[in-house]
Design a protein around this motif. Structure first.
Motif, PDB file in Angstrom:
ATOM      1  N   TYR A   1       0.888  -1.303   0.084  1.00 61.06           N
ATOM      2  CA  TYR A   1       0.034   0.027  -0.019  1.00 61.06           C
ATOM      3  C   TYR A   1       0.816   1.157  -0.059  1.00 61.06           C
ATOM      4  CZ  TYR A   1      -2.831   3.693   1.786  1.00 61.06           C
ATOM      5  OH  TYR A   1      -3.308   5.051   2.119  1.00 61.06           O
ATOM      6  N   ALA A   2       1.924   1.233   0.730  1.00 58.76           N
ATOM      7  CA  ALA A   2       2.585   2.474   0.850  1.00 58.76           C
ATOM      8  C   ALA A   2       3.479   2.610  -0.421  1.00 58.76           C
ATOM      9  CB  ALA A   2       3.840   2.358   2.045  1.00 58.76           C
ATOM     10  N   GLY A   3       3.753   1.605  -1.085  1.00 58.46           N
ATOM     11  CA  GLY A   3       4.426   1.994  -2.150  1.00 58.46           C
ATOM     12  C   GLY A   3       3.633   2.512  -3.547  1.00 58.46           C
ATOM     13  N   GLY A   4       2.481   2.343  -3.282  1.00 63.21           N
ATOM     14  CA  GLY A   4       1.577   3.015  -4.200  1.00 63.21           C
ATOM     15  C   GLY A   4       1.202   2.140  -5.332  1.00 63.21           C
ATOM     16  N   LEU A   5       0.126   2.933  -6.253  1.00 57.55           N
ATOM     17  CA  LEU A   5      -0.313   1.860  -7.292  1.00 57.55           C
ATOM     18  C   LEU A   5       0.685   1.862  -8.408  1.00 57.55           C
ATOM     19  CD1 LEU A   5      -2.724   0.166  -8.654  1.00 57.55           C
ATOM     20  CD2 LEU A   5      -3.629   2.406  -9.257  1.00 57.55           C
ATOM     21  N   LYS A   6       1.328   3.182  -8.746  1.00 60.45           N
ATOM     22  CA  LYS A   6       2.333   3.405  -9.933  1.00 60.45           C
ATOM     23  C   LYS A   6       3.236   2.183  -9.895  1.00 60.45           C
ATOM     24  CE  LYS A   6       5.926   6.033 -11.234  1.00 60.45           C
ATOM     25  NZ  LYS A   6       6.765   7.612 -11.132  1.00 60.45           N
ATOM     26  N   PHE A   7       3.975   1.796  -8.836  1.00 58.42           N
ATOM     27  CA  PHE A   7       5.228   0.924  -8.624  1.00 58.42           C
ATOM     28  C   PHE A   7       4.505  -0.683  -8.677  1.00 58.42           C
ATOM     29  CE2 PHE A   7       7.043   4.736  -7.492  1.00 58.42           C
ATOM     30  CZ  PHE A   7       8.492   4.757  -8.383  1.00 58.42           C
ATOM     31  N   LEU A   8       3.455  -0.870  -8.231  1.00 55.19           N
ATOM     32  CA  LEU A   8       2.668  -1.937  -8.258  1.00 55.19           C
ATOM     33  C   LEU A   8       2.501  -2.465  -9.832  1.00 55.19           C
ATOM     34  CD1 LEU A   8       1.577  -4.308  -6.949  1.00 55.19           C
ATOM     35  CD2 LEU A   8      -0.548  -3.272  -6.718  1.00 55.19           C
ATOM     36  N   LEU A   9       2.016  -1.588 -10.575  1.00 61.99           N
ATOM     37  CA  LEU A   9       1.554  -1.753 -11.789  1.00 61.99           C
ATOM     38  C   LEU A   9       3.029  -1.877 -12.697  1.00 61.99           C
ATOM     39  CD1 LEU A   9      -1.205   0.726 -12.592  1.00 61.99           C
ATOM     40  CD2 LEU A   9      -1.516  -1.537 -12.203  1.00 61.99           C
TER      41      LEU A   9
ATOM     42  N   TYR B   1       6.604  -9.057 -14.389  1.00 60.78           N
ATOM     43  CA  TYR B   1       5.934 -10.123 -13.871  1.00 60.78           C
ATOM     44  C   TYR B   1       5.397 -11.147 -15.014  1.00 60.78           C
ATOM     45  CZ  TYR B   1       7.180  -9.906  -8.922  1.00 60.78           C
ATOM     46  OH  TYR B   1       7.701  -9.836  -7.573  1.00 60.78           O
ATOM     47  N   VAL B   2       4.558 -10.126 -15.771  1.00 57.19           N
ATOM     48  CA  VAL B   2       3.739 -10.904 -16.607  1.00 57.19           C
ATOM     49  C   VAL B   2       4.469 -11.469 -17.953  1.00 57.19           C
ATOM     50  CG1 VAL B   2       1.682 -10.673 -18.488  1.00 57.19           C
ATOM     51  CG2 VAL B   2       1.575  -9.611 -15.976  1.00 57.19           C
ATOM     52  N   PRO B   3       5.206 -10.728 -18.605  1.00 56.84           N
ATOM     53  CA  PRO B   3       6.049 -11.255 -19.518  1.00 56.84           C
ATOM     54  C   PRO B   3       7.039 -12.251 -19.170  1.00 56.84           C
ATOM     55  CG  PRO B   3       6.093  -8.809 -19.868  1.00 56.84           C
ATOM     56  CD  PRO B   3       5.612  -8.958 -18.516  1.00 56.84           C
ATOM     57  N   GLY B   4       7.657 -11.982 -18.095  1.00 51.31           N
ATOM     58  CA  GLY B   4       8.400 -13.100 -17.607  1.00 51.31           C
ATOM     59  C   GLY B   4       7.667 -14.355 -17.292  1.00 51.31           C
TER      60      GLY B   4
ATOM     61  N   GLU C   1      -4.628 -20.347 -10.418  1.00 54.41           N
ATOM     62  CA  GLU C   1      -3.573 -19.622 -11.023  1.00 54.41           C
ATOM     63  C   GLU C   1      -3.840 -19.048 -12.225  1.00 54.41           C
ATOM     64  OE1 GLU C   1      -0.068 -22.569  -9.121  1.00 54.41           O
ATOM     65  OE2 GLU C   1      -0.826 -22.650 -11.298  1.00 54.41           O
ATOM     66  N   THR C   2      -4.727 -19.336 -12.935  1.00 52.33           N
ATOM     67  CA  THR C   2      -5.270 -18.753 -14.141  1.00 52.33           C
ATOM     68  C   THR C   2      -6.002 -17.481 -14.095  1.00 52.33           C
ATOM     69  OG1 THR C   2      -5.651 -20.941 -15.401  1.00 52.33           O
ATOM     70  CG2 THR C   2      -6.971 -18.864 -16.194  1.00 52.33           C
ATOM     71  N   LEU C   3      -6.651 -17.194 -12.774  1.00 54.27           N
ATOM     72  CA  LEU C   3      -7.442 -16.105 -12.342  1.00 54.27           C
ATOM     73  C   LEU C   3      -6.043 -15.123 -11.872  1.00 54.27           C
ATOM     74  CD1 LEU C   3     -10.396 -17.285 -10.348  1.00 54.27           C
ATOM     75  CD2 LEU C   3     -10.302 -16.510 -12.775  1.00 54.27           C
ATOM     76  N   LEU C   4      -5.417 -15.622 -11.337  1.00 58.45           N
ATOM     77  CA  LEU C   4      -4.160 -14.650 -10.628  1.00 58.45           C
ATOM     78  C   LEU C   4      -3.472 -14.041 -11.941  1.00 58.45           C
ATOM     79  CD1 LEU C   4      -2.245 -13.420  -8.539  1.00 58.45           C
ATOM     80  CD2 LEU C   4      -1.123 -15.619  -8.555  1.00 58.45           C
ATOM     81  N   PHE C   5      -3.113 -14.923 -12.925  1.00 55.75           N
ATOM     82  CA  PHE C   5      -2.282 -14.443 -14.064  1.00 55.75           C
ATOM     83  C   PHE C   5      -3.388 -13.390 -14.903  1.00 55.75           C
ATOM     84  CE2 PHE C   5      -1.429 -14.709 -18.686  1.00 55.75           C
ATOM     85  CZ  PHE C   5      -0.268 -14.301 -18.890  1.00 55.75           C
ATOM     86  N   ALA C   6      -4.633 -13.761 -15.170  1.00 52.86           N
ATOM     87  CA  ALA C   6      -5.391 -12.829 -15.809  1.00 52.86           C
ATOM     88  C   ALA C   6      -5.563 -11.454 -15.240  1.00 52.86           C
ATOM     89  CB  ALA C   6      -6.813 -13.457 -15.894  1.00 52.86           C
ATOM     90  N   ALA C   7      -5.557 -11.404 -13.674  1.00 52.19           N
ATOM     91  CA  ALA C   7      -5.475 -10.024 -13.155  1.00 52.19           C
ATOM     92  C   ALA C   7      -4.050  -9.387 -13.095  1.00 52.19           C
ATOM     93  CB  ALA C   7      -5.891 -10.450 -11.584  1.00 52.19           C
TER      94      ALA C   7
ATOM     95  N   GLY D   1      -3.407  -5.700 -15.122  1.00 52.47           N
ATOM     96  CA  GLY D   1      -2.653  -4.688 -14.529  1.00 52.47           C
ATOM     97  C   GLY D   1      -1.623  -4.253 -15.236  1.00 52.47           C
ATOM     98  N   ALA D   2      -0.733  -5.093 -15.798  1.00 50.69           N
ATOM     99  CA  ALA D   2       0.173  -4.892 -16.895  1.00 50.69           C
ATOM    100  C   ALA D   2      -0.150  -4.122 -17.986  1.00 50.69           C
ATOM    101  CB  ALA D   2       0.983  -6.129 -17.422  1.00 50.69           C
ATOM    102  N   VAL D   3      -1.403  -4.292 -18.663  1.00 51.74           N
ATOM    103  CA  VAL D   3      -1.977  -3.681 -19.827  1.00 51.74           C
ATOM    104  C   VAL D   3      -2.098  -2.349 -19.459  1.00 51.74           C
ATOM    105  CG1 VAL D   3      -3.828  -3.468 -21.240  1.00 51.74           C
ATOM    106  CG2 VAL D   3      -2.981  -5.728 -20.926  1.00 51.74           C
TER     107      VAL D   3
END
Length: 476
Positions: free
Chosen positions: A414-422, A428-431, A451-457, A461-463
Motif C-alpha cells: 500500500y505504501a509503495g503506491g499503485l504506480k510501482f505495483l503496476l 512479472y507478466v512477460p516473465g 493461478e489462471t485467475l491470478l495471471f489474468a488479473a 494490471g500490466a496492460v
C-alpha cells in the motif's frame, strides 16, 4: 578416492554475506532520499516501523531456517512450498529481477559519482554513462564465465571496504553535528509545511525497503552453512548492525545541513554531507570508497542473480536450460540471461528523469512479493502447527512474529503506491513465459484454476501500466 569436501561457511562469513548484501548503493544516498520527503521526526518513525517490520522478517527467516532445513534455495523455495508452483516462480522471478535492478542502481550511482568530475556522465543516465556502464557489465560477465566464483571471499573483503568509509563518515559528521540545525529539520522545515507526518513517513517506505534488501542473503546460500542454526543468527546479527548504521547516517545528516539543502544534493549524497563538515576531501573520500565497494558488490550480486535462476531451475520452477554450466562450473545460461536483463534496464534509464530513484523504488516493489510470501508461509506453518508437533515450544511467538511480518509486507504494498505495483506487473507478466516453458518441459498443465485467475488479473494490471506509460499518466 575420497571426494573433495564441499566448502562450508561459518557464522562470520554468513553474517558478512548479510551485511554485504544490505550495505550497497542505498546507504550512500540516504541523506538526499530522506531529505526529499521528510524531516527528523518522520525519519525516526520510518526507521522505527521499518526496523520493527524487518526485525520480524529476520525472525521469520531464522524460524524457517530451523524448522524447514530442507528448503535451502532461498525465499522462493518458501513461496513454492507454501503456495504452489506459479507463486513460487513469481517469487523467484521477482527476486532475480531485484538482483538485476540492484546492479543497475550500482552503475547509475557510480556514474553519478563520476559526474561530479566529468559532466558527460550527468546523474548516471546519460548516453555516455550508459555506454560505459554497458562495457562494465560485459567485462564482469566474461570474468565470471572464466571462473571468478569466490563470492564469499570477495563479499567479505568488499564488506570491510564499504564499512570503513561509513564509519569514518559517522565520526566526522557526529563531531560536526549542530543541534540548532537538527531542531529546524526535526518537523521537516521549509517546503514541507503542507505535508502531513503520515505522508512524509509513507514517502520513505520504499527507500527503507531498498536498503534492507539482502536481509535474506544468508538464506539464499543456506545450503553451504556449516551449521543450520547459524543462518538465522547471521541474519539477526547482520540486520541489527546495518540498522544502526542506517539510522545514524540518516539522523546525523539532519544536524549538518538544512533539509532543503539535503534534498538538492547529488548522489552519493553522503559525499555532500561530509564535504559540508570537512571540505572537499570528504566528498572525494566517500566517492572513492563508494566506487570500490560498489564494484565489488556488483560482482557478488551478479553471482547471486545467476544463483537464483540456477537454483530455481534445479527446483523445476524455471526452464531446464538455466541449469547449464560451463567447464568452470559457472551457470552460463543463467548468467547470459541475467546480464541481458541488466543491459535492457540500463538502456531504459536513458528515459528516466531520476534513474537512481526509479531503480530504487522499482527494486523495492519487486522484493515485496517474495518477502510477503515468505512471511505468509511462516504464518501458515505456525497456524496449522504440523511442524510443531515434535517441538511445540515457541509456536505462539512464531505465530505473532510471522503475523506482524506479513502485516508489514502487506502494508508496504500500500505504501509503495499503485504506480510501482503496476510497473512491477510489466515485469512479472512477460516473465511468465519462463514458467510456461518449465511447466511444458515437465508435461504439467501450465496453470491451476486459481493461478489462471491470478495471471489474468496480473495481465490486466500490466496492460493498464503500459497504457499509463504510453499516455503519460504514469511517469518514470
Amino acid at each position: 578416492m575420497s571426494q573433495p569436501t564441499e566448502q562450508k561457511f561459518a557464522l562470520p562469513t554468513l553474517t558478512a554475506m548479510v551485511v554485504g548484501s544490505m550495505v550497497g548503493a542505498g546507504i550512500f544516498s540516504l541523506p538526499q532520499t530522506f531529505g526529499r520527503v521528510t524531516g527528523g521526526l518522520g525519519a525516526l518513525i520510518a526507521w522505527g516501523i521499518a526496523g520493527g517490520g524487518m526485525l520480524m522478517l529476520a525472525f521469520v527467516f531464522q524460524t524457517l531456517s530451523r524448522r524447514q532445513p530442507d528448503l535451502d534455495a532461498g525465499v522462493y523455495a518458501y513461496a513454492k512450498a507454501g503456495f504452489g508452483n506459479y507463486l513460487g516462480f513469481l517469487s523467484a522471478l521477482g527476486y532475480w529481477t531485484v538482483c538485476c535492478l540492484g546492479n543497475v542502481s550500482y552503475w547509475v550511482l557510480i556514474k553519478s559519482t563520476l559526474g561530479a568530475l566529468f559532466p558527460i556522465f550527468g546523474d548516471g543516465n546519460t548516453v555516455a554513462a550508459v555506454a560505459i556502464s554497458s562495457v562494465g557489465v560485459w567485462v564482469v560477465h566474461f570474468l565470471i564465465l572464466r571462473g571468478v566464483r569466490e563470492a564469499a571471499f570477495i563479499n567479505t573483503v568488499v564488506t570491510v571496504a564499504k564499512i570503513i568509509p561509513i564509519l569514518i563518515f559517522l565520526v566526522f559528521v557526529g563531531l560536526g553535528f549542530k543541534a540548532d540545525i537538527f531542531a529546524v529539520n526535526f518537523h521537516g522545515g521549509p517546503g514541507l509545511e503542507a505535508e502531513g507526518l503520515f505522508t512524509q513517513v509513507r514517502g520513505t517506505m520504499l527507500v527503507t525497503v531498498f536498503v534492507f534488501v539482502g536481509i535474506e542473503g544468508a538464506s539464499v546460500y543456506s545450503r553451504y552453512a556449516r551449521r543450520r542454526e547459524d543462518v538465522g543468527l547471521a541474519t539477526l546479527l547482520g540486520f541489527l548492525g546495518v540498522l544502526c548504521l542506517l539510522v545514524l547516517v540518516t539522523m546525523l545528516s539532519y544536524g549538518v545541513m538544512l533539509r532543503p539543502d539535503l534534498a538538492e544534493l547529488r548522489n552519493p549524497s553522503m559525499a555532500g554531507v561530509l564535504q559540508a563538515v570537512v571540505g572537499r576531501w570528504g566528498a572525494v573520500f566517500i566517492s572513492v570508497g563508494l566506487i570500490v565497494s560498489v564494484l565489488g558488490a556488483y560482482l557478488s550480486w551478479s553471482l547471486l542473480a545467476a544463483e537464483v535462476l540456477f537454483s530455481a531451475a534445479k527446483m523445476q520452477s524455471m526452464p531446464a536450460f538455466l541449469t547449464a554450466e560451463n567447464r568452470n562450473k559457472v551457470p552460463f545460461a543463467a548468467l547470459w540471461l541475467t546480464n541481458s536483463l541488466i543491459q535492457l534496464f540500463l538502456i531504459l534509464t536513458l528515459f528516466a528523469e531520476q534513474a537512481f530513484l526509479l531503480a530504487l523504488k522499482l527494486t523495492s516493489s519487486m522484493i515485496l512479493l517474495p518477502y510477503l510470501l515468505t512471511a505468509a508461509y511462516a504464518l501458515k506453518l505456525a497456524w496449522q502447527g504440523g511442524i510443531y508437533v515434535l517441538e511445540p515450544r515457541g509456536r505462539g511467538a512464531d505465530l505473532v512474529r510471522a503475523a506482524l511480518a506479513t502485516l508489514y509486507a502487506a502494508g508496504l504494498v500500500y505504501a509503495g503506491g499503485l504506480k510501482f505495483l503496476l510497473l512491477s506487473l510489466v515485469i512479472y507478466v512477460p516473465g511468465t513465459v519462463l514458467f510456461v516453458l518449465a511447466q511444458r518441459e515437465r508435461g504439467q498443465p501450465v496453470f491451476t484454476r486459481a493461478e489462471t485467475l491470478l495471471f489474468a488479473a496480473a495481465a490486466a494490471g500490466a496492460v493498464l501500466a503500459i497504457y499509463g506509460l504510453a499516455t503519460g499518466r504514469i511517469g518514470v
